[in-house]
Design an enzyme around this catalytic site. Structure first.
Site, PDB file in Angstrom:
ATOM      1  N   LYS A 288     -13.957  -3.504  -7.711  1.00  0.00           N
ATOM      2  CA  LYS A 288     -14.854  -2.606  -8.004  1.00  0.00           C
ATOM      3  C   LYS A 288     -13.731  -1.287  -8.227  1.00  0.00           C
ATOM      4  CE  LYS A 288     -15.822   1.896  -6.564  1.00  0.00           C
ATOM      5  NZ  LYS A 288     -17.165   2.716  -6.980  1.00  0.00           N
TER       6      LYS A 288
ATOM      7  N   LYS B  10      -7.080  -9.228  -8.014  1.00  0.00           N
ATOM      8  CA  LYS B  10      -8.930  -9.723  -6.952  1.00  0.00           C
ATOM      9  C   LYS B  10      -9.547  -9.043  -7.737  1.00  0.00           C
ATOM     10  CE  LYS B  10      -9.554  -9.474  -2.131  1.00  0.00           C
ATOM     11  NZ  LYS B  10      -9.103  -8.871  -0.486  1.00  0.00           N
TER      12      LYS B  10
ATOM     13  N   LYS C   9       0.989  -1.206   0.145  1.00  0.00           N
ATOM     14  CA  LYS C   9       0.558   0.609   0.243  1.00  0.00           C
ATOM     15  C   LYS C   9       0.542   0.956   0.253  1.00  0.00           C
ATOM     16  CE  LYS C   9      -3.980  -1.223   1.758  1.00  0.00           C
ATOM     17  NZ  LYS C   9      -5.441  -1.390   2.694  1.00  0.00           N
TER      18      LYS C   9
END
Ligand code: TRP
Length: 336
Positions: free
Chosen positions: A201, A198, A116
């Site tokens: 959205k 993965k 991240k």
């Protein structure tokens, strides 16, 4: 008959993005199934969502949406506890004490932190770094026995166990050591457009994900375009055939068929038939959940009432742990 003490489950899901088929199969659907055998606490992890910059109004809306999805998927808030993380202050209270018992070095080694940080180099904040400590607090504050998580969270569960073990060693037996619970089927649903990633959205390709609110035509269209391969053989092999294997997992989830059943069913048939069957099974399975979701979401006061009650029940359990921990580490407690 004397009621046997059931094991306790805790899990959380972040309210980022609109709920997808990936959230449903990978997490929420399993959560609903586990209610028969365990005492469950299910939480919308809004505090964890803050580790990435969120638009405030959107975060608020997504939090309620995620709660509505849990209810639509069959989470039963009367027999189990469903709540929003930020509504139970004990998580943050315990998190601080645990942070003081967690090493910089161990947090630096977390792969999600490294990933991240690389993805958001402009916002490598302290919350991103201490994210696993808050997650440990979420789990340990309830003395959860089992924690259903996706593959990507197993390292965080490991550090939660490490923190608990260390704390117990220093201050005496305090926390239950939580076990991971990785379900056989719905471990991870991949993007329909890029099966190496993965399903999310935030995928730039809208054909990559199915939303819980998609109608049947949209679902059929997205599956029709799903990326497969060129050998036209329905066979389960995550490495060599990631697209087909992902579709098989989805189909297996909704039909209960094994991979061998599915291979036999589509032997000698093309991908067209296979994709259509997966799409129809998915659309049929999602239809009632989608309708419930819309109905529940329209009743804001019902959702908020459930969350209020859930937070009160969760807090009763969590506050006891915090009081015990505060006492053990030597924080002065005044008589009430
Ligand atoms: N970090 C988890 C995720 O992103 C969500 C989460 C927060 C969680 N707290 C938790 C999961 C506690 C299990 C237990 O998927």
């Amino acid at each position: 008959m004397a009621e046997e003490k059931r094991k306790r489950i805790l899990s959380g899901i972040q309210p980022t993005g609109a709920p997808t088929l990936g959230n449903y199969i990978g997490a929420v659907r399993n959560w609903a199934l586990l209610q028969n055998d365990y005492d469950c606490l299910y939480m919308v992890a809004d505090l964890h969502a803050l580790t990435v910059r969120q638009a405030p109004a959107e975060l608020r809306r997504r939090t309620r949406e995620m709660a509505a999805l849990l209810l639509a998927a069959g989470i039963d808030p009367t027999h189990h506890v469903m709540f929003v993380q930020s509504h139970v202050p004990a998580h943050c209270e315990l998190s601080w004490v645990l942070a003081c018992n967690t090493q910089f070095g161990e947090l630096s080694r977390m792969t999600q932190f490294k990933d991240k940080s690389a993805k958001h180099p402009d916002n490598v904040n302290g919350g991103l770094f201490t994210y696993p400590v808050l997650m440990a607090a979420d789990i340990l504050v309830y003395n959860a026995d089992l924690v259903p998580v996706g593959q990507d969270q197993t390292q965080h569960l490991e550090i939660a166990r490490d923190i608990a073990t260390r704390f117990n060693g220093i201050y005496g037996d305090t926390f239950v050591l939580p076990e991971g619970y990785i379900s056989a089927s719905g471990a991870k649903i991949m993007s329909l457009a890029e099966p190496a990633k993965k399903m999310s959205k935030s995928d730039t390709n809208a054909n990559g994900f199915v939303l819980m609110t998609d109608d049947k035509d949209t679902i059929l269209r997205k599956f029709k375009r799903a990326v497969t391969d060129s050998d036209e053989v329905v066979r389960f092999d995550r490495e060599a055939k990631p697209g087909v294997s992902n579709l098989m997992v989805i189909y297996s989830t909704f039909t209960g068929k094994t991979m061998a059943d599915i291979e036999a069913e589509f032997a000698g048939k093309g991908y067209g038939d296979f994709k259509l069957a997966v799409a129809e099974a998915t659309a049929d399975a999602l239809a009632p959940v989608k309708d419930e979701y819309a109905r529940i979401l329209a009743d804001k006061s019902y959702v908020d009432g459930v969350l209020k009650e859930g937070a009160a029940r969760a807090a009763r359990l969590a506050d006891r742990t915090v009081a015990k921990v505060y006492r053990k580490v030597g924080l002065l407690q005044l008589e009430r």
